[in-house]
Scaffold this active site. Structure first.
Site, PDB file in Angstrom:
ATOM      1  CE  LYS A 123      -3.364  -2.685  -0.354  1.00  0.00           C
ATOM      2  NZ  LYS A 123      -4.383  -3.247   0.483  1.00  0.00           N
TER       3      LYS A 123
HETATM    4  C1  LIG Z   1      -5.303  -4.471   0.660  1.00  0.00           C
HETATM    5  C2  LIG Z   1      -6.780  -4.312   0.700  1.00  0.00           C
HETATM    6  C3  LIG Z   1      -7.525  -4.618   1.837  1.00  0.00           C
HETATM    7  C4  LIG Z   1      -6.967  -5.394   2.998  1.00  0.00           C
HETATM    8  O1  LIG Z   1      -5.941  -4.841   3.629  1.00  0.00           O
HETATM    9  P1  LIG Z   1      -5.055  -5.758   4.611  1.00  0.00           P
HETATM   10  O2  LIG Z   1      -4.329  -4.714   5.384  1.00  0.00           O
HETATM   11  O3  LIG Z   1      -4.184  -6.595   3.753  1.00  0.00           O
HETATM   12  O4  LIG Z   1      -6.002  -6.518   5.429  1.00  0.00           O
HETATM   13  C5  LIG Z   1      -8.861  -4.331   1.858  1.00  0.00           C
HETATM   14  N1  LIG Z   1      -9.475  -3.784   0.796  1.00  0.00           N
HETATM   15  C6  LIG Z   1      -8.815  -3.510  -0.327  1.00  0.00           C
HETATM   16  C7  LIG Z   1      -9.557  -2.910  -1.466  1.00  0.00           C
HETATM   17  C8  LIG Z   1      -7.444  -3.783  -0.426  1.00  0.00           C
HETATM   18  O5  LIG Z   1      -6.801  -3.551  -1.571  1.00  0.00           O
END
Ligand SMILES: *Cc1c(COP(=O)(O)O)cnc(C)c1O
Length: 329
Positions: A123
C-alpha cells in the site's frame, strides 16, 4: 473494517452493500460479523461503486454501504451520502487504496464517515502489516476497546507508572492492535509520504502520456473534483485491438521482467461468494467485462525514470508483436 462493523452494530440479519470490484477482504469482514454482503456493479470509468446499482440493491435489511476507493480514485461520496441519508444507512469507507486521495478538497479519512486504511506491504504507506481507522470520536473509542481484547480504555496504560491493573471487559474484543515496531516503520514512511506520492503522480503521468493515444488502451480516468492517490495504475485493454488477451499480455510482460498484476478478480468470480449467494455474471456486466481487460502496471514511489521507460518500452514491444493488422479500405 471488522472492528468498525462490530462497533457499528452490524450483525446477523443485516445486509451490507459493497462493490463487486474489490479485494476479498471487503466482503470477508461482512461475513465475519454474520451479515450478508451484497455486491453490486461498478461505473465503467473508475470501476468504483455505481450509485444507481446501490439504490437498486437496497432492501428492508440493508444497514450499511462499503464503498472502495479503487486504485486511489475516490468513490462518488456525495451520491452515496445522499442515498445513505435517504434510506438511513451507514457508510464505512474501504480506504485501503485511499491514503493521499482527496474528494472535493477533503482528504479521504477526514470526512464524516469511518474510513479503514491498510498499511500492508503493497500500500501507499506501509507498516509491513496493519492499518488505521479514522472516523467520528465515539466510533473510534469503541473500536479502540475492541481492538485490544475488549478491555476498557484505561487498560492501554496498565503497564505504565500511572496505569492500574484493574480493567473491565464489556464485550469480547480482538487482538488488532498495532505493535510499536510497526508504528516505528510507519513514522519513517510518513516522513517520506509526500515525496513517494509525488513520484506516484509522475509515474501515472508518464504512463498516460505514453498510452492514452494508442487504440489498444484505455488509460485511467480522473473525475472532476477528486485528487487521485495513484495506489494502482490500471490499464484497460481494448478488446480486438490486439491478437492476444489480457492473460497473454500479462505473460508477455512477465517474459520482459515487468511485474504486473490484476486488480481485481471480482467477488462474483470467487467460489465462496459465487456459490453462497448464487452470483451471476449477468448481474455484474461492467465487472464481468473488465475482469478480462484490466492490467495493473508497476506503480510505487521507488520507480526510477529508467524503470518507467522499461515498462513503456516493454508494453510497446508487446503491442508491436501482437497488433492486429488493419487493411486499408
Ligand atoms: C489491501 C486491501 C484490503 C486489505 O488490507 P489488509 O491490510 O491486507 O487486510 C482491503 N481492501 C482492499 C480494497 C485492499 O486492496
Amino acid at each position: 473494517m471488522h472492528s468498525a462493523l462490530v462497533a457499528m452494530g452490524i450483525g446477523p440479519g443485516d445486509e451490507v452493500i459493497t462493490s463487486v470490484w474489490t479485494f476479498c477482504a471487503t466482503a470477508n469482514v461482512i461475513e465475519h460479523v454474520g451479515a450478508k454482503p451484497v455486491p453490486v456493479d461498478v461505473d465503467s470509468d473508475t470501476l468504483n461503486l455505481c450509485p444507481n446499482e446501490v439504490e437498486k440493491a437496497i432492501t428492508s435489511s440493508t444497514r450499511a454501504i462499503i464503498p472502495v476507493h479503487f486504485a486511489g480514485h475516490p468513490a462518488p461520496l456525495n451520491e452515496l451520502n445522499s442515498i445513505a441519508e435517504t434510506h438511513g444507512l451507514k457508510i464505512l469507507e474501504d480506504a485501503a487504496h485511499g491514503l493521499g486521495a482527496h474528494y472535493e478538497g477533503t482528504p479521504i479519512g477526514g470526512g464524516q464517515h469511518p474510513a479503514a486504511f491498510s498499511f500492508y506491504a503493497t500500500k501507499n504507506l506501509t507498516t509491513g502489516e496493519g492499518g488505521m481507522l479514522t472516523g467520528p470520536d465515539e466510533l473510534i473509542e469503541a473500536t479502540r476497546v475492541l481492538t485490544l481484547h475488549g478491555m476498557s480504555r484505561e487498560a492501554w496504560s496498565r503497564y505504565s507508572n500511572s496505569g492500574s491493573w484493574r480493567y473491565d471487559v464489556a464485550s469480547p474484543g480482538f487482538k488488532y492492535n498495532m505493535t510499536d515496531v510497526q508504528a516505528a516503520l510507519g513514522l519513517v514512511q510518513l516522513d517520506k509520504f509526500d515525496e513517494l506520492q509525488s513520484r506516484r503522480h509522475e509515474v501515472a503521468h508518464a504512463y498516460t502520456q505514453a498510452f492514452s493515444d494508442h487504440p489498444a488502451f484505455q488509460t485511467p480516468v480522473t473525475r472532476h473534483g477528486v485528487g487521485h492517490a495513484w495506489h494502482l495504475y490500471v490499464l484497460k485493454l481494448r478488446p480486438g485491438a490486439l491478437s492476444i488477451g489480457r492473460d497473454e499480455f500479462f505473460e508477455e510482460l512477465r517474459a520482459r521482467n515487468i511485474g504486473a498484476s490484476v486488480h481485481f478478480i471480482p467477488l462474483h468470480q470467487l467460489s465462496y461468494y459465487q456459490n453462497k449467494y448464487d452470483l451471476k455474471p449477468e448481474n455484474f456486466p461492467i465487472a464481468t467485462r473488465y475482469a478480462d481487460q484490466v492490467i495493473s502496471l508497476p506503480m510505487h514511489g521507488g520507480l526510477s525514470r529508467q524503470d518507467v521507460t522499461d515498462v513503456i518500452e516493454a508494453v510497446f514491444s508487446i503491442v508491436n508483436k501482437h497488433q492486429r493488422l488493419h487493411v486499408a479500405a
